[in-house]
Design a protein around this motif. Structure first.
Motif, PDB file in Angstrom:
ATOM      1  N   MET A  56       0.863  -1.175   0.000  1.00  0.00           N
ATOM      2  CA  MET A  56       0.000   0.000   0.000  1.00  0.00           C
ATOM      3  C   MET A  56       0.898   1.223   0.000  1.00  0.00           C
ATOM      4  N   HIS A  57       0.683   2.114  -0.927  1.00  0.00           N
ATOM      5  CA  HIS A  57       1.515   3.311  -1.058  1.00  0.00           C
ATOM      6  C   HIS A  57       2.996   2.939  -1.134  1.00  0.00           C
ATOM      7  N   ASP A  58       3.275   1.879  -1.883  1.00  0.00           N
ATOM      8  CA  ASP A  58       4.639   1.379  -2.089  1.00  0.00           C
ATOM      9  C   ASP A  58       5.323   0.947  -0.806  1.00  0.00           C
ATOM     10  N   GLN A  59       4.538   0.526   0.186  1.00  0.00           N
ATOM     11  CA  GLN A  59       5.109   0.032   1.448  1.00  0.00           C
ATOM     12  C   GLN A  59       4.413  -1.260   1.851  1.00  0.00           C
ATOM     13  N   PRO A  60       5.165  -2.189   2.457  1.00  0.00           N
ATOM     14  CA  PRO A  60       4.518  -3.399   2.964  1.00  0.00           C
ATOM     15  C   PRO A  60       3.717  -3.064   4.223  1.00  0.00           C
ATOM     16  N   MET A  61       2.530  -3.673   4.339  1.00  0.00           N
ATOM     17  CA  MET A  61       1.643  -3.413   5.476  1.00  0.00           C
ATOM     18  C   MET A  61       1.033  -4.715   5.972  1.00  0.00           C
ATOM     19  N   VAL A  62       0.957  -4.883   7.299  1.00  0.00           N
ATOM     20  CA  VAL A  62       0.121  -5.932   7.860  1.00  0.00           C
ATOM     21  C   VAL A  62      -1.300  -5.402   7.853  1.00  0.00           C
ATOM     22  N   VAL A  63      -2.268  -6.304   7.881  1.00  0.00           N
ATOM     23  CA  VAL A  63      -3.676  -5.920   7.794  1.00  0.00           C
ATOM     24  C   VAL A  63      -4.369  -6.271   9.107  1.00  0.00           C
ATOM     25  N   VAL A  64      -4.992  -5.267   9.718  1.00  0.00           N
ATOM     26  CA  VAL A  64      -5.700  -5.472  10.977  1.00  0.00           C
ATOM     27  C   VAL A  64      -7.102  -4.872  10.883  1.00  0.00           C
ATOM     28  N   GLY A  65      -7.962  -5.293  11.785  1.00  0.00           N
ATOM     29  CA  GLY A  65      -9.295  -4.721  11.879  1.00  0.00           C
ATOM     30  C   GLY A  65      -9.883  -5.000  13.248  1.00  0.00           C
ATOM     31  N   ASP A  66     -10.899  -4.229  13.630  1.00  0.00           N
ATOM     32  CA  ASP A  66     -11.509  -4.474  14.934  1.00  0.00           C
ATOM     33  C   ASP A  66     -12.660  -5.460  14.833  1.00  0.00           C
ATOM     34  N   SER A  67     -12.900  -5.995  13.620  1.00  0.00           N
ATOM     35  CA  SER A  67     -13.967  -6.961  13.408  1.00  0.00           C
ATOM     36  C   SER A  67     -13.482  -8.056  12.466  1.00  0.00           C
ATOM     37  N   MET A  68     -13.585  -9.288  12.899  1.00  0.00           N
ATOM     38  CA  MET A  68     -13.208 -10.407  12.037  1.00  0.00           C
ATOM     39  C   MET A  68     -14.133 -10.468  10.821  1.00  0.00           C
ATOM     40  N   ASP A  69     -15.409 -10.130  11.022  1.00  0.00           N
ATOM     41  CA  ASP A  69     -16.352 -10.130   9.905  1.00  0.00           C
ATOM     42  C   ASP A  69     -15.912  -9.156   8.819  1.00  0.00           C
ATOM     43  N   ARG A  70     -15.458  -7.989   9.226  1.00  0.00           N
ATOM     44  CA  ARG A  70     -15.022  -6.977   8.261  1.00  0.00           C
ATOM     45  C   ARG A  70     -13.795  -7.464   7.489  1.00  0.00           C
ATOM     46  N   LEU A  71     -12.853  -8.067   8.182  1.00  0.00           N
ATOM     47  CA  LEU A  71     -11.677  -8.607   7.495  1.00  0.00           C
ATOM     48  C   LEU A  71     -12.092  -9.723   6.548  1.00  0.00           C
ATOM     49  N   GLY A  72     -13.019 -10.557   6.987  1.00  0.00           N
ATOM     50  CA  GLY A  72     -13.502 -11.643   6.151  1.00  0.00           C
ATOM     51  C   GLY A  72     -14.174 -11.137   4.898  1.00  0.00           C
ATOM     52  N   ASP A  73     -14.926 -10.036   5.013  1.00  0.00           N
ATOM     53  CA  ASP A  73     -15.587  -9.446   3.846  1.00  0.00           C
ATOM     54  C   ASP A  73     -14.572  -8.944   2.834  1.00  0.00           C
ATOM     55  N   VAL A  74     -13.505  -8.349   3.318  1.00  0.00           N
ATOM     56  CA  VAL A  74     -12.502  -7.759   2.434  1.00  0.00           C
ATOM     57  C   VAL A  74     -11.627  -8.822   1.778  1.00  0.00           C
ATOM     58  N   PHE A  75     -11.316  -9.885   2.513  1.00  0.00           N
ATOM     59  CA  PHE A  75     -10.378 -10.885   2.007  1.00  0.00           C
ATOM     60  C   PHE A  75     -11.035 -12.255   1.827  1.00  0.00           C
ATOM     61  N   ALA A  76     -12.334 -12.256   1.542  1.00  0.00           N
ATOM     62  CA  ALA A  76     -13.065 -13.505   1.324  1.00  0.00           C
ATOM     63  C   ALA A  76     -12.465 -14.258   0.142  1.00  0.00           C
ATOM     64  N   GLY A  77     -12.504 -15.560   0.233  1.00  0.00           N
ATOM     65  CA  GLY A  77     -12.032 -16.392  -0.866  1.00  0.00           C
ATOM     66  C   GLY A  77     -10.599 -16.840  -0.737  1.00  0.00           C
ATOM     67  N   ASN A  78      -9.856 -16.291   0.199  1.00  0.00           N
ATOM     68  CA  ASN A  78      -8.471 -16.727   0.398  1.00  0.00           C
ATOM     69  C   ASN A  78      -8.449 -17.718   1.552  1.00  0.00           C
ATOM     70  N   ASN A  79      -8.408 -19.006   1.229  1.00  0.00           N
ATOM     71  CA  ASN A  79      -8.488 -20.058   2.247  1.00  0.00           C
ATOM     72  C   ASN A  79      -7.236 -20.173   3.096  1.00  0.00           C
ATOM     73  N   GLN A  80      -6.157 -19.536   2.702  1.00  0.00           N
ATOM     74  CA  GLN A  80      -4.927 -19.629   3.476  1.00  0.00           C
ATOM     75  C   GLN A  80      -4.831 -18.524   4.528  1.00  0.00           C
ATOM     76  N   LEU A  81      -5.858 -17.673   4.614  1.00  0.00           N
ATOM     77  CA  LEU A  81      -5.825 -16.597   5.593  1.00  0.00           C
ATOM     78  C   LEU A  81      -6.645 -16.954   6.820  1.00  0.00           C
ATOM     79  N   SER A  82      -6.119 -16.563   7.934  1.00  0.00           N
ATOM     80  CA  SER A  82      -6.830 -16.668   9.198  1.00  0.00           C
ATOM     81  C   SER A  82      -6.514 -15.379   9.951  1.00  0.00           C
ATOM     82  N   ALA A  83      -6.858 -15.329  11.206  1.00  0.00           N
ATOM     83  CA  ALA A  83      -6.553 -14.130  11.988  1.00  0.00           C
ATOM     84  C   ALA A  83      -6.211 -14.519  13.413  1.00  0.00           C
ATOM     85  N   ILE A  84      -5.375 -13.713  14.009  1.00  0.00           N
ATOM     86  CA  ILE A  84      -5.062 -13.833  15.420  1.00  0.00           C
ATOM     87  C   ILE A  84      -5.429 -12.513  16.087  1.00  0.00           C
TER      88      ILE A  84
END
Length: 136
Positions: A56-84
């Motif tokens: 993002m903006h030519d920089q590597p970024m980790v992705v966080v959110g305050d809702s697992m549902d919101r992260l799931g909506d954004v990155f749906a379809g990637n079976n190798q992703l989970s969250a901690i």
């Protein structure tokens, strides 16, 4: 924290608060953090994941959110992703020094660029190095 982190971001986006007002709450807020995991694993442990990194903006970024549902909506379809779940301050100590943070919220995202995450990490380390009142 009674207020969601998304609500704090909304205040910043509406001009009711400054980006700097997010820093202290970020450190103490527990986020869902996207991680990549081995296909064979059913759950994530600290030994078998890597942070999911986006550009993002030519920089590597980790992705966080305050809702697992919101992260799931954004990155749906990637079976190798989970969250901690990780507190923001702890996350800064876990990620590579040259990685920023992308915070997904209901109306998009906001990011802390690499330079800012480095400054926040340095402030945490300086605060940890100061002797407490009990030690003096």
């Amino acid at each position: 924290m009674s207020e969601s982190f998304s609500a704090l971001i909304a205040q910043v986006k509406a001009g009711q608060s400054t980006v700097e007002s997010l820093f202290a709450p970020f450190l103490g807020y527990e986020f869902f953090v996207l991680v990549e995991m081995d296909d064979a694993k059913q759950e994530v442990t600290t030994e078998d994941f890597q942070f999911y990194i986006i550009e993002m903006h030519d920089q590597p970024m980790v992705v966080v959110g305050d809702s697992m549902d919101r992260l799931g909506d954004v990155f749906a379809g990637n079976n190798q992703l989970s969250a901690i779940k990780v507190f923001g301050g702890d996350l800064l100590g876990m990620i590579h020094p040259d990685v920023g943070v992308c915070i997904v919220w209901e109306e998009g995202n906001i990011h802390f660029p690499v330079e800012l995450t480095q400054q926040l990490r340095a402030a945490i380390q300086a605060a940890d190095a100061e002797p407490s009142a009990e030690e003096q």
